[in-house]
Design an enzyme around this catalytic site. Structure first.
Site, PDB file in Angstrom:
ATOM      1  N   GLY A   1       0.818  -1.205   0.000  1.00 35.80           N
ATOM      2  CA  GLY A   1       0.000   0.000   0.000  1.00 35.80           C
ATOM      3  C   GLY A   1       0.849   1.252   0.000  1.00 35.80           C
TER       4      GLY A   1
ATOM      5  N   GLY B   1       2.147   4.984   2.118  1.00 35.89           N
ATOM      6  CA  GLY B   1       2.387   5.503   3.458  1.00 35.89           C
ATOM      7  C   GLY B   1       3.752   5.117   3.995  1.00 35.89           C
TER       8      GLY B   1
ATOM      9  N   ILE C   1       4.794   3.133   6.449  1.00 38.66           N
ATOM     10  CA  ILE C   1       5.141   1.733   6.704  1.00 38.66           C
ATOM     11  C   ILE C   1       5.475   1.031   5.387  1.00 38.66           C
ATOM     12  CG2 ILE C   1       4.374  -0.466   7.665  1.00 38.66           C
ATOM     13  CD1 ILE C   1       2.522   1.141   9.528  1.00 38.66           C
TER      14      ILE C   1
ATOM     15  N   GLU D   1      -1.152  -1.998  -7.304  1.00 36.58           N
ATOM     16  CA  GLU D   1      -2.020  -1.015  -7.965  1.00 36.58           C
ATOM     17  C   GLU D   1      -1.377   0.365  -8.053  1.00 36.58           C
ATOM     18  OE1 GLU D   1      -5.677  -0.975  -5.695  1.00 36.58           O
ATOM     19  OE2 GLU D   1      -4.717  -0.085  -3.960  1.00 36.58           O
TER      20      GLU D   1
ATOM     21  N   ASN E   1     -10.545   7.922   3.033  1.00 35.74           N
ATOM     22  CA  ASN E   1     -10.353   7.853   1.584  1.00 35.74           C
ATOM     23  C   ASN E   1     -11.243   6.819   0.903  1.00 35.74           C
ATOM     24  OD1 ASN E   1      -7.091   8.154   2.703  1.00 35.74           O
ATOM     25  ND2 ASN E   1      -7.999   9.747   1.437  1.00 35.74           N
TER      26      ASN E   1
ATOM     27  N   GLY F   1      -8.107  -0.748  -3.155  1.00 33.98           N
ATOM     28  CA  GLY F   1      -7.902  -2.126  -3.603  1.00 33.98           C
ATOM     29  C   GLY F   1      -7.468  -3.051  -2.493  1.00 33.98           C
TER      30      GLY F   1
END
Lengths: 526, 526
Positions: free
Chosen positions: A272, A274, A276, A297, A388, A392
């Site tokens: 994802g 961010g 981390i 994605e 948000n 996905g």
């Protein structure tokens, strides 16, 4: 600015040059209440010139609230477009993911009707006509138009295919302010069931489509030249918490390889966005695994670092979502180094369960919080306020070989640096269920939940993932819940429904989730 | 009893005839704490002789609680096996779905550690070794063993393939008490990522595997002849409520065909079990749609009626789960009429997202309850008490062309014939989220939620699906929740966390979910 080729060199279907007009001259096409479909995905590849011209027009003519549209876009787009539209009260319905303070405000105050769907389902349902039978006007940013009318995307593929399936009229924004991305895409417009084809991707770099989306030129009502760049996000800073989480994950990968459950080059990674995610990618760049593949994605700046480390073999994504600076200039200056190692695909392929499950992706995403039974909240802070959208995350977590979620164990509240625990008795909103998640990680540790029954999961998450400040509080809750439900023979997954949200209520009243006492003397029933 | 062929005619690898022994003589192989894998799926195709012999042995020798095993089976199996084992305290871990009063009691009192996973994920994760690195003993019911050692299943395929991947030792129960089901199966043992193959099913009747599962004969430690029949479920009775729900769904299908969103023969149907599912199949048998296809996980008696109506072209399933009587005798007496219109597949194909999404299935399942934002609880009554498990409902609902859930709007409580509403403010446990469901139906009406934002969904569900007794109660809650959250700018999906479960608490105390007053005067925070 460099010369990236003239409009004429990009528009190879010459009859379309008769339709060239300015963004301002497109305003006349738009009527309030229209359903609009835009290209774009996680601020990459979205139209800018026409949306900005429309916003300027509304602002100049004080038409706030009088020119509202329904917006269907693959995911979020740049703040200068959707967030400004929200500020000018130009959005009624918005699907399926967004970013921006004003648009979030509009959603959470009830002015904007946002719908939130797994992105792969959004793509197909849009094409099926489930949200609107037709898109009145599509606005698509393209690198080029081929002689056969087909459209070459820019930095994302999003739901261009599905928009074209149901669009009445199309406005093209030909972006000559950056290189053409021709050759980087794997475009396919899926057929609807019962005629849908297999997606025969067996490696991250397999291609099954073509370099452009077929498009009926008669639907194109305007061609607008644009030189705007994507307003991509800046780096999220790494910190000790993120580094600790990434460390746990690297160790877990090493252990899984040793146990024979992962190959030495792991399996295709989805990560994802961010701090981390950046720390994990940073860990991979320094780590022992090579010949890695990414099937995801969104590609962000850190992915360039992973390419530079020599560890990353290939990356498949829906969007190339680099920062406006330094990301894109770095990419353009080193085009040959990166371009043939990247494929950009439509959402209907990048997020489809079929390739994700076949390839056996490793999915890693950050939730708002998770509960002791491994249900995760990804979308609604406090259970009601949209941030948000689910994006996905569900497409990948549900279908991955390994489904991992990671979050700091605590976040600061206004009055307490550890006032908010991200490990709670019961998640106030659930986007990913206990049936979907394999591994949960905080800076405190990594809990491998595979094969564990609910109460065993709870004990492990309290012991391993919860912050020490919250361990006794959660343990007390869990013990009480077990005691009360098991004795009644209703304790497969113990909860106390008169106080399972007491931590959240305590935060609202006392500024911290540190519940002092789980006792409760309430008669809720009258 | 008819003669369905000798054991020798079924065991075509002649060396295995040396391993024939009685079920009782197999008891010596079993040690407490072993991980066992059984064939079987929703009481069909499960081993009976050996499990019954083991139960008899435990009962006779008072070994309750001293001979406990971990059971990994595709889904539930007959009550004479797993439920009796639970009664005799013979089960420690149990994955991933079960049926029976005693096993549910053991789970909800904390003696049996049940894990509950989407069935398609259970299958692959079992093969990956995520639950246990190896199965100590597999017990597989087969129709026959081929000369090459490959195994021909009986009435289900379940997770036979995955069990064989990780089994140390195998006991075969060759069922000569019924016809051989050879030729009805589509067997495939999937390869693990990154070598997994596409599942190239483009129509319900496409086959991609072979008629038997490959098996290493050296692992087979015993061959037991069995003449037991599957203890299949009896018909669920239809009632006015089920008929009304089925009527709404038939009308919806007709409307979708008219709107061009469904072909005239619909799309492949998945239908759960129970009285509503039976009513829907009954509605299809009488309805205007023909040339239908079924792509599902369980075929029950009503499917024979649908075949007899001439409306059903083909059915793909994981199990043929007919009733012991009259279902199976009817099937055996009309073998030629049904057998070539049915394929039985392993769970890893029948429930895989890949074919479900490609074919565009229509998924229909019954939850315990759903909430006003369209989150559904399928597993835990009251939020904590396990019934059976999530089964394949998530596999189908997440990947379907249309995701439909149906339930009566109310159920009786002990003191009030409409004391339990199935439309609640907040589901106390969530298995399917708002991101997964398209259509919710009760006997009151059908709510098409496609394209609706959360608050629009809530209003529609209250108006259309809730029972009239509960409409004002739910409306009052929803209005208060909107008022309180929208004014604070946190109202994308309004809830009141100090009273969202007041209906459930009211039921516990007052015997009805009819909350009289949503006011609350509680300070939960100390």
């Amino acid at each position: 600015m460099s010369d990236y080729g003239s409009l004429a060199s990009r528009v190879r279907r010459k009859s379309l040059l008769d339709k060239v007009r300015s963004a301002e001259d497109c305003i006349e096409f738009f009527k309030p209440g229209m359903d609009l479909g835009w290209s774009g995905f996680t601020p990459a590849g979205y139209p800018k010139a026409v949306p900005i011209a429309l916003a300027d027009y509304v602002e100049k003519n004080n038409l706030q609230g009088k020119m509202k549209f329904n917006l269907f876009i693959g995911a979020s787009v740049g703040a200068e477009t959707e967030n400004r539209w929200a500020e000018l009260d130009m959005i009624d319905r918005r699907w399926p993911y967004q970013t921006g303070k004003n648009i979030a405000k509009g959603i959470n105050e009830g002015r904007i009707r946002m719908g939130d769907k797994h992105l792969s389902l959004f793509a197909q349902d849009l094409g099926y006509g489930f949200y609107t039978p037709k898109i009145d006007i599509a606005i698509i940013e393209v690198s080029a138009v081929n002689a056969d009318g087909s459209l070459v995307p820019t930095t994302s593929c999003g739901v261009i295919g599905e928009i074209l399936m149901i669009a009445d009229k199309i406005i093209l924004e030909v972006n000559t302010g950056q290189p053409s991305f021709e050759g980087m895409h794997d475009c396919l417009i899926p057929r609807n069931p019962p005629h849908r084809e297999p997606l025969l991707i067996c490696k991250a770099d397999d291609r099954i489509g073509s370099s452009a989306f077929p498009c009926d030129p008669d639907k194109i009502i305007a061609v607008v030249e644009s030189k705007y760049r994507d307003k991509g996000r800046a780096f999220a800073e790494m910190d000790d918490t993120s580094e600790a989480i990434a460390g746990h994950i690297m160790q877990f990968f090493a252990d899984e390889v040793k146990a024979g459950r992962l190959p030495e080059n792991l399996l295709p990674l989805q990560s994802g966005v961010g701090s981390i995610a950046n720390a994990v990618v940073g860990g991979l760049a320094k780590g022992p695994f090579s010949n890695l593949n990414v099937f995801t994605e969104v590609l962000q700046d850190t992915m360039l670092d992973l390419f530079d480390s020599g560890k990353l073999r290939f990356a498949s994504s829906c969007s190339l979502s680099l920062s406006e600076t330094p990301g894109f200039p770095r990419f353009f200056d080193n085009w040959d180094k990166y371009a043939d190692k990247i494929v950009l695909r439509p959402l209907s392929i990048s997020n489809a369960p079929e390739p994700i499950r076949r390839l056996g992706c490793i999915a890693m995403n950050t939730p708002v919080e998770f509960d002791i039974y491994a249900h995760a909240n990804s979308t609604l802070v406090g259970g009601t306020r949209m941030i948000n959208g689910i994006g996905g995350s569900g497409d990948f977590l549900r279908n991955a070989y390994l489904s991992i979620m990671h979050t700091p164990s605590v976040r600061p509240s206004k009055t307490d640096p550890t006032g908010i625990t991200c490990v709670v008795p019961k998640a106030p909103h659930i986007d990913h269920t206990e049936h979907d998640l394999d591994v949960l990680v905080t800076e405190q540790g990594l809990a491998d939940l595979r094969g564990l029954a609910p109460k065993d999961r709870a004990q492990k998450l309290i012991n391993v993932c919860a912050h020490p400040d919250y361990r006794p509080i959660l343990q007390d809750y869990f013990d009480r819940a077990c005691k009360e439900t098991l004795s009644k023979g209703v304790g497969h997954e113990p909860q106390l429904f008169d106080r399972c949200f007491k931590m959240q209520q305590n935060l609202a009243v006392n500024g911290t989730m540190k519940v002092k006492n789980w006792d409760i003397e309430v008669n809720l029933c009258e």
